[in-house]
Design a protein around this motif. Sequence first.
Motif, PDB file in Angstrom:
ATOM      1  N   ALA A 147      -9.388   1.048 -11.207  1.00 20.65           N
ATOM      2  CA  ALA A 147      -8.483   1.882 -10.415  1.00 20.65           C
ATOM      3  C   ALA A 147      -9.234   2.623  -9.319  1.00 20.65           C
ATOM      4  O   ALA A 147     -10.362   3.063  -9.507  1.00 20.65           O
ATOM      5  CB  ALA A 147      -7.768   2.871 -11.331  1.00 20.65           C
ATOM      6  N   HIS A 148      -8.579   2.775  -8.168  1.00 20.52           N
ATOM      7  CA  HIS A 148      -9.172   3.469  -7.032  1.00 20.52           C
ATOM      8  C   HIS A 148      -8.626   4.883  -6.872  1.00 20.52           C
ATOM      9  O   HIS A 148      -9.242   5.718  -6.234  1.00 20.52           O
ATOM     10  CB  HIS A 148      -8.921   2.685  -5.740  1.00 20.52           C
ATOM     11  CG  HIS A 148      -9.553   1.327  -5.755  1.00 20.52           C
ATOM     12  ND1 HIS A 148      -9.206   0.328  -4.864  1.00 20.52           N
ATOM     13  CD2 HIS A 148     -10.513   0.787  -6.552  1.00 20.52           C
ATOM     14  CE1 HIS A 148      -9.917  -0.757  -5.108  1.00 20.52           C
ATOM     15  NE2 HIS A 148     -10.705  -0.504  -6.123  1.00 20.52           N
ATOM     16  N   TYR A 149      -7.443   5.134  -7.407  1.00 14.74           N
ATOM     17  CA  TYR A 149      -6.823   6.445  -7.315  1.00 14.74           C
ATOM     18  C   TYR A 149      -6.923   7.177  -8.645  1.00 14.74           C
ATOM     19  O   TYR A 149      -6.777   6.567  -9.713  1.00 14.74           O
ATOM     20  CB  TYR A 149      -5.334   6.322  -6.967  1.00 14.74           C
ATOM     21  CG  TYR A 149      -5.038   6.049  -5.520  1.00 14.74           C
ATOM     22  CD1 TYR A 149      -4.763   7.084  -4.625  1.00 14.74           C
ATOM     23  CD2 TYR A 149      -5.000   4.741  -5.038  1.00 14.74           C
ATOM     24  CE1 TYR A 149      -4.468   6.821  -3.297  1.00 14.74           C
ATOM     25  CE2 TYR A 149      -4.713   4.466  -3.711  1.00 14.74           C
ATOM     26  CZ  TYR A 149      -4.443   5.510  -2.845  1.00 14.74           C
ATOM     27  OH  TYR A 149      -4.154   5.243  -1.537  1.00 14.74           O
ATOM     28  N   LEU A 174       0.658  -2.434  -5.387  1.00 17.95           N
ATOM     29  CA  LEU A 174      -0.295  -1.387  -5.031  1.00 17.95           C
ATOM     30  C   LEU A 174      -0.574  -0.474  -6.218  1.00 17.95           C
ATOM     31  O   LEU A 174      -1.727  -0.130  -6.503  1.00 17.95           O
ATOM     32  CB  LEU A 174       0.242  -0.568  -3.858  1.00 17.95           C
ATOM     33  CG  LEU A 174      -0.745   0.438  -3.256  1.00 17.95           C
ATOM     34  CD1 LEU A 174      -1.835  -0.289  -2.476  1.00 17.95           C
ATOM     35  CD2 LEU A 174      -0.028   1.434  -2.354  1.00 17.95           C
ATOM     36  N   GLU A 178      -4.272  -0.373  -7.523  1.00 15.61           N
ATOM     37  CA  GLU A 178      -5.046   0.791  -7.096  1.00 15.61           C
ATOM     38  C   GLU A 178      -5.041   1.920  -8.117  1.00 15.61           C
ATOM     39  O   GLU A 178      -5.997   2.683  -8.219  1.00 15.61           O
ATOM     40  CB  GLU A 178      -4.501   1.320  -5.758  1.00 15.61           C
ATOM     41  CG  GLU A 178      -4.506   0.308  -4.626  1.00 15.61           C
ATOM     42  CD  GLU A 178      -5.890   0.145  -4.008  1.00 15.61           C
ATOM     43  OE1 GLU A 178      -6.861   0.675  -4.576  1.00 15.61           O
ATOM     44  OE2 GLU A 178      -5.989  -0.516  -2.962  1.00 15.61           O
ATOM     45  N   LEU A 202      -0.502  -6.643  -1.305  1.00 26.22           N
ATOM     46  CA  LEU A 202      -1.468  -5.544  -1.313  1.00 26.22           C
ATOM     47  C   LEU A 202      -1.927  -5.203   0.093  1.00 26.22           C
ATOM     48  O   LEU A 202      -2.020  -4.023   0.469  1.00 26.22           O
ATOM     49  CB  LEU A 202      -2.672  -5.906  -2.184  1.00 26.22           C
ATOM     50  CG  LEU A 202      -2.509  -5.784  -3.698  1.00 26.22           C
ATOM     51  CD1 LEU A 202      -3.712  -6.398  -4.417  1.00 26.22           C
ATOM     52  CD2 LEU A 202      -2.341  -4.320  -4.099  1.00 26.22           C
ATOM     53  N   ARG A 206      -1.217  -1.566   1.766  1.00 25.54           N
ATOM     54  CA  ARG A 206      -2.328  -0.691   2.152  1.00 25.54           C
ATOM     55  C   ARG A 206      -2.199  -0.233   3.597  1.00 25.54           C
ATOM     56  O   ARG A 206      -2.525   0.902   3.927  1.00 25.54           O
ATOM     57  CB  ARG A 206      -3.654  -1.417   1.931  1.00 25.54           C
ATOM     58  CG  ARG A 206      -4.060  -1.544   0.474  1.00 25.54           C
ATOM     59  CD  ARG A 206      -5.257  -2.440   0.351  1.00 25.54           C
ATOM     60  NE  ARG A 206      -5.702  -2.570  -1.038  1.00 25.54           N
ATOM     61  CZ  ARG A 206      -6.205  -3.689  -1.534  1.00 25.54           C
ATOM     62  NH1 ARG A 206      -6.330  -4.769  -0.765  1.00 25.54           N
ATOM     63  NH2 ARG A 206      -6.600  -3.744  -2.792  1.00 25.54           N
TER      64      ARG A 206
END
Length: 351
Positions: A147-149, A174, A178, A202, A206
Amino acid sequence: MSEVFSARTAGPTATGAEDPDLARARDGDDAAFTRLVQPLRRELHAHCYRMLGSTHDADDALQDALLRAWRGLARFEGRSSLRSWLYTVATRTCLDTVETRGRRALPVDLGPSSDRAVIGDTPLTDVAWLGPYPDAGLGDGPAGPGAHYEQREAVELAFVAALQHLPGNQRAALLLFEVLGFSAAEIATTMNTSTTSVNSALARARRVVAEKVPPATQQRTLRQIDDARVREIVTGYSAALERGDADALVALLTEDVTWSMPPLAHWYRGIEAVTDFAVRIPLTICGNWRHLPTGANGQPAVASYLRHDGSGPHLAWSIDVLTLRGGRIAEVTSFIGPGHFVPFGLPASLS
Protein backbone atom coordinates in the motif's frame (compact mmCIF):
# COMPACT_ATOMS: atom_id res chain seq x y z
CA MET A 1 -23.04 -8.21 -10.67
CA SER A 2 -23.55 -11.78 -9.61
CA GLU A 3 -23.87 -12.67 -5.96
CA VAL A 4 -21.90 -15.87 -6.60
CA PHE A 5 -18.26 -15.18 -5.72
CA SER A 6 -15.30 -17.24 -6.81
CA ALA A 7 -13.31 -18.93 -4.08
CA ARG A 8 -10.14 -18.58 -6.16
CA THR A 9 -9.61 -14.90 -5.35
CA ALA A 10 -6.01 -14.04 -4.60
CA GLY A 11 -4.99 -11.46 -1.99
CA PRO A 12 -2.11 -9.83 -0.13
CA THR A 13 -1.88 -12.62 2.44
CA ALA A 14 -2.45 -16.34 2.39
CA THR A 15 -4.28 -18.52 4.87
CA GLY A 16 -2.61 -21.04 7.06
CA ALA A 17 -4.43 -23.78 8.93
CA GLU A 18 -8.17 -23.41 8.73
CA ASP A 19 -9.80 -21.52 11.58
CA PRO A 20 -12.25 -23.79 13.44
CA ASP A 21 -14.82 -21.00 13.23
CA LEU A 22 -14.55 -21.10 9.44
CA ALA A 23 -15.53 -24.77 9.37
CA ARG A 24 -18.40 -24.06 11.76
CA ALA A 25 -19.54 -21.09 9.68
CA ARG A 26 -19.51 -23.20 6.52
CA ASP A 27 -21.83 -25.60 8.35
CA GLY A 28 -24.28 -22.76 9.01
CA ASP A 29 -23.14 -21.45 12.41
CA ASP A 30 -23.92 -17.73 12.16
CA ALA A 31 -22.26 -17.01 15.52
CA ALA A 32 -19.01 -18.46 14.17
CA PHE A 33 -19.33 -16.31 11.06
CA THR A 34 -19.83 -13.23 13.23
CA ARG A 35 -16.65 -14.06 15.16
CA LEU A 36 -14.74 -14.43 11.89
CA VAL A 37 -15.76 -11.11 10.39
CA GLN A 38 -15.92 -8.96 13.54
CA PRO A 39 -12.18 -8.08 13.56
CA LEU A 40 -12.46 -6.95 9.92
CA ARG A 41 -15.68 -4.91 10.10
CA ARG A 42 -14.03 -1.54 10.75
CA GLU A 43 -11.58 -1.73 7.87
CA LEU A 44 -14.21 -3.13 5.50
CA HIS A 45 -16.57 -0.31 6.49
CA ALA A 46 -13.84 2.28 5.81
CA HIS A 47 -13.26 0.68 2.39
CA CYS A 48 -16.97 0.97 1.59
CA TYR A 49 -16.90 4.63 2.65
CA ARG A 50 -13.96 5.35 0.35
CA MET A 51 -15.84 3.73 -2.50
CA LEU A 52 -19.17 5.44 -1.80
CA GLY A 53 -18.44 8.70 0.05
CA SER A 54 -21.16 8.20 2.67
CA THR A 55 -21.20 6.50 6.06
CA HIS A 56 -24.84 5.58 5.55
CA ASP A 57 -24.15 4.01 2.16
CA ALA A 58 -21.15 2.26 3.71
CA ASP A 59 -23.42 0.83 6.43
CA ASP A 60 -25.81 -0.56 3.81
CA ALA A 61 -23.04 -1.85 1.55
CA LEU A 62 -21.22 -3.63 4.36
CA GLN A 63 -24.42 -5.25 5.58
CA ASP A 64 -25.20 -6.41 2.05
CA ALA A 65 -21.63 -7.62 1.49
CA LEU A 66 -21.57 -9.67 4.67
CA LEU A 67 -24.93 -11.20 3.78
CA ARG A 68 -23.55 -12.15 0.36
CA ALA A 69 -20.43 -13.56 1.98
CA TRP A 70 -22.49 -15.58 4.45
CA ARG A 71 -24.58 -17.04 1.64
CA GLY A 72 -21.49 -17.82 -0.46
CA LEU A 73 -19.17 -19.01 2.30
CA ALA A 74 -19.57 -22.68 1.42
CA ARG A 75 -17.83 -21.92 -1.89
CA PHE A 76 -14.82 -20.29 -0.19
CA GLU A 77 -12.04 -22.88 -0.56
CA GLY A 78 -9.34 -21.02 1.36
CA ARG A 79 -7.02 -20.39 -1.61
CA SER A 80 -6.71 -16.81 -0.39
CA SER A 81 -7.12 -15.22 3.01
CA LEU A 82 -10.66 -14.75 4.22
CA ARG A 83 -9.84 -11.04 4.52
CA SER A 84 -8.95 -10.80 0.82
CA TRP A 85 -12.07 -12.68 -0.16
CA LEU A 86 -14.25 -10.38 1.95
CA TYR A 87 -12.66 -7.35 0.27
CA THR A 88 -13.61 -8.88 -3.06
CA VAL A 89 -17.22 -9.28 -1.93
CA ALA A 90 -17.32 -5.77 -0.45
CA THR A 91 -15.78 -4.19 -3.56
CA ARG A 92 -18.23 -5.86 -5.90
CA THR A 93 -21.12 -4.85 -3.65
CA CYS A 94 -19.94 -1.23 -3.74
CA LEU A 95 -19.57 -1.36 -7.52
CA ASP A 96 -23.21 -2.45 -7.74
CA THR A 97 -24.15 0.60 -5.66
CA VAL A 98 -22.03 2.92 -7.82
CA GLU A 99 -23.83 1.67 -10.92
CA THR A 100 -27.25 2.59 -9.52
CA ARG A 101 -26.57 6.22 -8.54
CA GLY A 102 -24.36 9.15 -9.43
CA ARG A 103 -21.24 10.27 -7.65
CA ARG A 104 -21.35 12.18 -4.38
CA ALA A 105 -20.48 15.85 -4.58
CA LEU A 106 -19.32 18.83 -2.57
CA PRO A 107 -20.54 22.38 -3.29
CA VAL A 108 -17.24 23.20 -5.02
CA ASP A 109 -18.15 20.59 -7.67
CA LEU A 110 -21.40 22.34 -8.62
CA GLY A 111 -20.36 25.85 -9.55
CA PRO A 112 -18.20 28.90 -8.81
CA SER A 113 -17.84 30.42 -5.36
CA SER A 114 -19.97 33.33 -4.16
CA ASP A 115 -18.37 36.72 -3.51
CA ARG A 116 -20.87 37.75 -0.80
CA ALA A 117 -22.97 35.98 1.79
CA VAL A 118 -26.13 34.40 0.37
CA ILE A 119 -28.96 34.95 2.83
CA GLY A 120 -31.66 32.31 2.83
CA ASP A 121 -29.62 29.65 1.01
CA THR A 122 -31.74 26.49 0.86
CA PRO A 123 -30.55 22.86 0.81
CA LEU A 124 -30.37 21.03 -2.50
CA THR A 125 -32.16 17.73 -2.00
CA ASP A 126 -31.61 16.38 -5.49
CA VAL A 127 -27.83 16.10 -5.05
CA ALA A 128 -26.07 13.09 -3.50
CA TRP A 129 -23.68 14.81 -1.09
CA LEU A 130 -20.35 13.59 0.21
CA GLY A 131 -20.43 12.99 3.96
CA PRO A 132 -17.89 12.98 6.81
CA TYR A 133 -16.32 9.86 8.31
CA PRO A 134 -15.61 9.43 12.04
CA ASP A 135 -11.98 8.90 13.00
CA ALA A 136 -13.05 6.18 15.44
CA GLY A 137 -13.55 3.89 12.44
CA LEU A 138 -9.98 4.27 11.18
CA GLY A 139 -6.81 2.30 11.74
CA ASP A 140 -3.23 3.48 11.40
CA GLY A 141 -0.63 2.69 8.77
CA PRO A 142 -1.08 0.88 5.45
CA ALA A 143 -3.50 -2.03 5.19
CA GLY A 144 -1.17 -4.16 3.07
CA PRO A 145 2.57 -4.50 2.41
CA GLY A 146 2.27 -2.88 -1.04
CA ALA A 147 0.00 0.00 0.00
CA HIS A 148 1.10 3.55 -0.79
CA TYR A 149 -1.48 5.42 1.29
CA GLU A 150 -1.93 5.36 5.04
CA GLN A 151 -5.43 4.50 6.23
CA ARG A 152 -6.04 8.06 7.42
CA GLU A 153 -4.66 9.64 4.25
CA ALA A 154 -7.10 7.53 2.28
CA VAL A 155 -10.17 9.07 3.95
CA GLU A 156 -9.03 12.70 3.85
CA LEU A 157 -11.73 14.86 2.30
CA ALA A 158 -9.66 15.88 -0.71
CA PHE A 159 -8.86 12.25 -1.55
CA VAL A 160 -12.40 10.89 -1.08
CA ALA A 161 -13.83 13.83 -3.04
CA ALA A 162 -11.36 13.15 -5.87
CA LEU A 163 -12.38 9.48 -5.92
CA GLN A 164 -15.96 10.54 -6.63
CA HIS A 165 -14.80 11.89 -10.00
CA LEU A 166 -13.70 8.40 -11.06
CA PRO A 167 -15.84 5.66 -12.63
CA GLY A 168 -16.44 2.75 -10.28
CA ASN A 169 -13.84 0.45 -11.84
CA GLN A 170 -11.10 3.08 -11.59
CA ARG A 171 -12.10 3.94 -8.04
CA ALA A 172 -11.96 0.30 -6.99
CA ALA A 173 -8.64 -0.37 -8.76
CA LEU A 174 -6.97 2.64 -7.15
CA LEU A 175 -8.17 1.78 -3.66
CA LEU A 176 -7.29 -1.89 -3.91
CA PHE A 177 -3.81 -1.11 -5.23
CA GLU A 178 -2.78 2.10 -3.45
CA VAL A 179 -4.59 1.67 -0.11
CA LEU A 180 -4.88 -2.08 0.37
CA GLY A 181 -1.78 -3.31 -1.41
CA PHE A 182 -3.39 -5.75 -3.85
CA SER A 183 -1.41 -6.51 -6.99
CA ALA A 184 -2.78 -5.75 -10.45
CA ALA A 185 -3.31 -9.48 -11.04
CA GLU A 186 -5.23 -9.84 -7.79
CA ILE A 187 -7.38 -6.82 -8.66
CA ALA A 188 -8.10 -8.30 -12.07
CA THR A 189 -9.45 -11.42 -10.37
CA THR A 190 -11.49 -9.36 -7.92
CA MET A 191 -13.05 -7.30 -10.71
CA ASN A 192 -13.42 -10.08 -13.30
CA THR A 193 -11.20 -8.31 -15.84
CA SER A 194 -7.67 -8.43 -17.27
CA THR A 195 -4.43 -7.17 -15.76
CA THR A 196 -4.05 -4.86 -18.77
CA SER A 197 -7.44 -3.30 -18.02
CA VAL A 198 -6.51 -2.85 -14.37
CA ASN A 199 -3.23 -1.12 -15.24
CA SER A 200 -5.06 1.16 -17.64
CA ALA A 201 -7.68 2.01 -15.00
CA LEU A 202 -4.92 2.73 -12.47
CA ALA A 203 -3.12 5.09 -14.83
CA ARG A 204 -6.28 7.08 -15.57
CA ALA A 205 -7.28 7.18 -11.90
CA ARG A 206 -3.88 8.42 -10.79
CA ARG A 207 -4.01 11.30 -13.29
CA VAL A 208 -7.39 12.51 -12.00
CA VAL A 209 -6.41 12.20 -8.33
CA ALA A 210 -3.09 13.98 -8.91
CA GLU A 211 -4.97 16.93 -10.42
CA LYS A 212 -7.43 17.24 -7.54
CA VAL A 213 -5.50 16.33 -4.38
CA PRO A 214 -2.96 18.74 -2.84
CA PRO A 215 0.62 17.40 -2.86
CA ALA A 216 0.83 17.59 0.94
CA THR A 217 -1.65 15.31 2.70
CA GLN A 218 -3.31 16.42 5.90
CA GLN A 219 -1.44 13.67 7.74
CA ARG A 220 1.87 15.18 6.67
CA THR A 221 0.64 18.68 7.54
CA LEU A 222 -0.57 17.59 10.97
CA ARG A 223 2.79 15.96 11.70
CA GLN A 224 4.49 19.26 10.92
CA ILE A 225 2.19 21.27 13.20
CA ASP A 226 2.63 20.99 16.95
CA ASP A 227 -0.26 19.11 18.59
CA ALA A 228 -0.76 22.04 20.91
CA ARG A 229 -1.22 24.34 17.90
CA VAL A 230 -3.82 22.00 16.40
CA ARG A 231 -5.76 22.05 19.68
CA GLU A 232 -5.38 25.83 19.78
CA ILE A 233 -6.86 26.13 16.28
CA VAL A 234 -9.84 23.91 17.13
CA THR A 235 -10.47 25.71 20.42
CA GLY A 236 -10.02 29.12 18.82
CA TYR A 237 -12.41 28.31 15.98
CA SER A 238 -15.07 27.15 18.44
CA ALA A 239 -14.59 30.07 20.81
CA ALA A 240 -14.72 32.67 18.03
CA LEU A 241 -18.06 31.35 16.80
CA GLU A 242 -19.47 31.14 20.33
CA ARG A 243 -18.39 34.72 21.14
CA GLY A 244 -19.29 36.13 17.74
CA ASP A 245 -15.69 37.32 17.41
CA ALA A 246 -14.97 37.93 13.72
CA ASP A 247 -11.41 39.17 14.26
CA ALA A 248 -10.45 36.04 16.22
CA LEU A 249 -11.97 33.81 13.55
CA VAL A 250 -10.30 35.61 10.64
CA ALA A 251 -6.93 35.39 12.41
CA LEU A 252 -7.15 31.59 12.13
CA LEU A 253 -7.76 31.54 8.36
CA THR A 254 -5.46 31.52 5.34
CA GLU A 255 -5.86 34.22 2.70
CA ASP A 256 -7.29 31.72 0.20
CA VAL A 257 -9.56 29.95 2.69
CA THR A 258 -12.73 28.23 1.45
CA TRP A 259 -15.93 27.53 3.38
CA SER A 260 -18.66 25.20 2.11
CA MET A 261 -21.76 23.77 3.77
CA PRO A 262 -23.32 20.77 2.05
CA PRO A 263 -26.28 20.46 1.39
CA LEU A 264 -26.19 24.22 0.67
CA ALA A 265 -24.99 24.92 -2.86
CA HIS A 266 -23.25 28.26 -2.27
CA TRP A 267 -19.67 28.31 -1.06
CA TYR A 268 -17.02 30.96 -0.48
CA ARG A 269 -13.38 31.39 -1.41
CA GLY A 270 -10.86 33.95 -0.15
CA ILE A 271 -10.63 35.88 3.09
CA GLU A 272 -12.97 38.69 1.94
CA ALA A 273 -15.82 36.45 0.85
CA VAL A 274 -15.45 34.10 3.83
CA THR A 275 -15.34 37.03 6.27
CA ASP A 276 -18.49 38.54 4.73
CA PHE A 277 -20.25 35.20 5.02
CA ALA A 278 -19.07 34.57 8.59
CA VAL A 279 -19.99 38.04 9.84
CA ARG A 280 -23.41 38.14 8.22
CA ILE A 281 -24.58 34.58 8.91
CA PRO A 282 -22.95 32.25 11.52
CA LEU A 283 -21.66 35.10 13.70
CA THR A 284 -24.87 37.14 13.55
CA ILE A 285 -28.19 35.68 12.46
CA CYS A 286 -27.87 31.95 13.14
CA GLY A 287 -28.24 32.00 16.92
CA ASN A 288 -26.12 30.80 19.81
CA TRP A 289 -23.37 28.20 19.23
CA ARG A 290 -21.78 25.49 21.33
CA HIS A 291 -19.13 23.04 20.14
CA LEU A 292 -17.49 19.72 20.89
CA PRO A 293 -14.10 18.75 19.43
CA THR A 294 -14.04 15.58 17.35
CA GLY A 295 -12.13 14.01 14.47
CA ALA A 296 -13.35 13.31 10.94
CA ASN A 297 -11.63 12.00 7.81
CA GLY A 298 -8.30 11.92 9.63
CA GLN A 299 -8.59 15.69 10.19
CA PRO A 300 -9.45 17.93 13.15
CA ALA A 301 -13.17 18.62 13.32
CA VAL A 302 -15.78 20.32 15.46
CA ALA A 303 -19.33 19.24 16.21
CA SER A 304 -21.45 22.41 16.09
CA TYR A 305 -24.67 22.76 18.09
CA LEU A 306 -27.07 25.65 17.50
CA ARG A 307 -29.81 27.28 19.59
CA HIS A 308 -31.94 29.57 17.47
CA ASP A 309 -33.77 31.33 20.29
CA GLY A 310 -32.92 32.33 23.84
CA SER A 311 -33.98 29.14 25.60
CA GLY A 312 -33.91 25.39 25.22
CA PRO A 313 -31.07 23.05 24.29
CA HIS A 314 -28.47 23.50 21.59
CA LEU A 315 -29.35 21.07 18.79
CA ALA A 316 -26.96 19.15 16.55
CA TRP A 317 -26.29 21.28 13.49
CA SER A 318 -23.11 20.38 11.60
CA ILE A 319 -19.82 18.50 11.62
CA ASP A 320 -17.20 21.08 10.63
CA VAL A 321 -14.12 19.41 9.14
CA LEU A 322 -11.04 21.64 9.17
CA THR A 323 -8.30 21.38 6.56
CA LEU A 324 -5.08 22.97 7.80
CA ARG A 325 -2.10 24.49 6.04
CA GLY A 326 0.84 26.28 7.62
CA GLY A 327 -0.75 26.39 11.06
CA ARG A 328 -4.01 27.96 9.84
CA ILE A 329 -7.37 26.82 8.51
CA ALA A 330 -7.38 26.57 4.71
CA GLU A 331 -10.81 24.95 4.35
CA VAL A 332 -13.94 24.63 6.47
CA THR A 333 -16.39 21.99 5.27
CA SER A 334 -19.54 22.16 7.40
CA PHE A 335 -21.62 19.02 6.86
CA ILE A 336 -25.05 20.22 7.94
CA GLY A 337 -27.60 17.82 9.41
CA PRO A 338 -28.15 15.94 12.68
CA GLY A 339 -27.92 12.63 10.82
CA HIS A 340 -24.15 13.07 10.61
CA PHE A 341 -23.85 12.99 14.41
CA VAL A 342 -25.02 9.40 14.89
CA PRO A 343 -21.97 7.64 13.36
CA PHE A 344 -19.71 9.86 15.51
CA GLY A 345 -21.46 8.76 18.71
CA LEU A 346 -22.24 12.40 19.49
CA PRO A 347 -25.30 13.57 21.43
CA ALA A 348 -28.23 15.05 19.51
CA SER A 349 -28.31 18.09 21.80
CA LEU A 350 -26.41 19.93 24.52
CA SER A 351 -28.29 21.38 27.49
